[in-house]
Structures are given as structure tokens and as C-alpha cells.
Motif scaffolding. Structure first.
Motif, mmCIF file in Angstrom:
data_model
loop_
_atom_site.group_PDB
_atom_site.id
_atom_site.type_symbol
_atom_site.label_atom_id
_atom_site.label_comp_id
_atom_site.label_asym_id
_atom_site.label_seq_id
_atom_site.Cartn_x
_atom_site.Cartn_y
_atom_site.Cartn_z
ATOM 1 N N CYS A 1 -6.107 3.101 -5.196
ATOM 2 C CA CYS A 1 -5.214 2.778 -6.322
ATOM 3 C C CYS A 1 -5.397 1.324 -6.772
ATOM 4 O O CYS A 1 -5.099 0.980 -7.909
ATOM 5 C CB CYS A 1 -3.766 3.028 -5.938
ATOM 6 N N GLY A 2 -5.841 0.467 -5.867
ATOM 7 C CA GLY A 2 -6.077 -0.935 -6.216
ATOM 8 C C GLY A 2 -4.858 -1.825 -6.105
ATOM 9 O O GLY A 2 -4.939 -3.010 -6.441
ATOM 10 N N CYS B 1 -6.574 5.963 2.203
ATOM 11 C CA CYS B 1 -6.694 5.166 0.976
ATOM 12 C C CYS B 1 -6.973 6.064 -0.230
ATOM 13 O O CYS B 1 -7.851 6.924 -0.190
ATOM 14 C CB CYS B 1 -7.829 4.155 1.141
ATOM 15 N N CYS C 1 0.843 -1.201 0.000
ATOM 16 C CA CYS C 1 0.000 0.000 0.000
ATOM 17 C C CYS C 1 0.883 1.257 0.000
ATOM 18 O O CYS C 1 1.693 1.451 0.899
ATOM 19 C CB CYS C 1 -0.911 -0.007 1.228
ATOM 20 N N CYS D 1 -3.426 -3.122 -3.520
ATOM 21 C CA CYS D 1 -3.650 -4.212 -2.564
ATOM 22 C C CYS D 1 -4.463 -5.342 -3.208
ATOM 23 O O CYS D 1 -4.217 -6.520 -2.940
ATOM 24 C CB CYS D 1 -4.340 -3.685 -1.308
HETATM 25 S S1 SF4 Z 1 -6.417 0.830 -2.719
HETATM 26 FE FE1 SF4 Z 1 -5.320 -0.531 -1.303
HETATM 27 S S2 SF4 Z 1 -3.136 -0.202 -1.801
HETATM 28 FE FE2 SF4 Z 1 -4.260 1.530 -2.691
HETATM 29 S S3 SF4 Z 1 -4.204 3.116 -1.114
HETATM 30 FE FE3 SF4 Z 1 -6.127 1.969 -0.798
HETATM 31 S S4 SF4 Z 1 -5.629 0.410 0.710
HETATM 32 FE FE4 SF4 Z 1 -3.676 1.178 -0.106
#
Ligand code: SF4
Ligand code: SF4
Length: 112
Positions: A79-80, A76, A55, A82
Motif C-alpha cells: 500500500c505504501g 504486505c 502498517c 510506511c
Molecule cells: S507497504 Fe508498508 S504499510 Fe503497506 S502493507 Fe506493506 S509494509 Fe505495511
């Protein structure tokens, strides 16, 4: 001259549809692939912590010992990353937004 332009604009606005939506009175419809909020299926999560390590904003915290997965929604950026790295595919992106927060709070999901 500008008086007539202004009057024309006012009359046009009075008899045309509003340019904005009447949210929250009219429920918002989201495009199928719009990015909303991260969801987790905790039954499949093995608390490996890979999502938290990838992340970019440190929005996730995972504790393997306590079997705890935590997200800070204000960090958050949807961005995807994770979702992409999760080995169990238990993370997903809902196309609706989470409710607005009035205080800084974290959502915690636990299998302990
Ligand atoms: S989508 Fe997932 S990786 Fe991206 S910022 Fe949010 S929690 Fe973090
Ligand atoms: S990467 Fe997937 S399985 Fe691992 S802790 Fe994150 S959500 Fe759970």
C-alpha cells in the motif's frame, strides 16, 4: 458449423503470437510505477517504529532496543503507507517483486 469455428480458432492460434509471456524463460519487464516490494536503507533508519504503527496489515515489526526492522512479505499489501510516514525517507518501493516464498518466513534487517 461449430466444427469449422473450432478449426478456424485452432489455425488462428497456431499461427499467431502467444497471448502469454514465456516467463520465467523471458525476463519480465515492469512498468516504471508498478508496485513491487518494500526496500529499506538500514543505514538511515532510526528504528522509531512509525512505519510499523501505520502498517494496516501488521507486516512490519521494529525493535528500537535491538535495532531490528522486520517485514513479513506475505502480509504486505504494497500500500505504501510506511513509505509515506517514514521521517528518514529510508523506505522505498521497488518495482520488481520479491522472490516467491515456499515457507512462511520474515526478512530481518538489523543494525545491531
Ligand atoms: S507497504 Fe508498508 S504499510 Fe503497506 S502493507 Fe506493506 S509494509 Fe505495511
Ligand atoms: S519509519 Fe523509517 S526510520 Fe522509522 S523505523 Fe520505520 S523505516 Fe526506520
Amino acid at each position: 458449423m461449430s466444427f469449422f469455428v473450432m478449426t478456424k480458432t485452432i489455425l488462428k492460434s497456431l499461427f499467431s503470437k502467444p497471448a502469454t509471456e514465456a516467463y520465467p524463460f523471458k525476463p519480465r519487464t515492469y512498468p516504471k510505477y508498478s508496485r513491487g516490494s518494500i526496500a529499506i536503507n538500514t543505514a538511515d533508519c532510526i528504528f522509531c517504529g512509525i512505519c510499523a504503527r501505520k502498517c494496516p496489515t501488521q507486516a512490519l515489526k521494529v525493535s528500537r532496543d535491538a535495532k531490528n526492522w522486520e517485514i513479513d512479505r506475505l502480509r504486505c499489501i504494497a500500500c505504501g503507507a510506511c513509505i509515506t510516514v517514514c521521517p528518514k525517507k529510508c523506505l522505498s518501493m521497488k518495482n520488481t517483486y520479491s522472490a516467491a516464498l515456499t515457507i512462511k518466513q520474515k526478512e530481518t534487517f538489523s543494525n545491531a
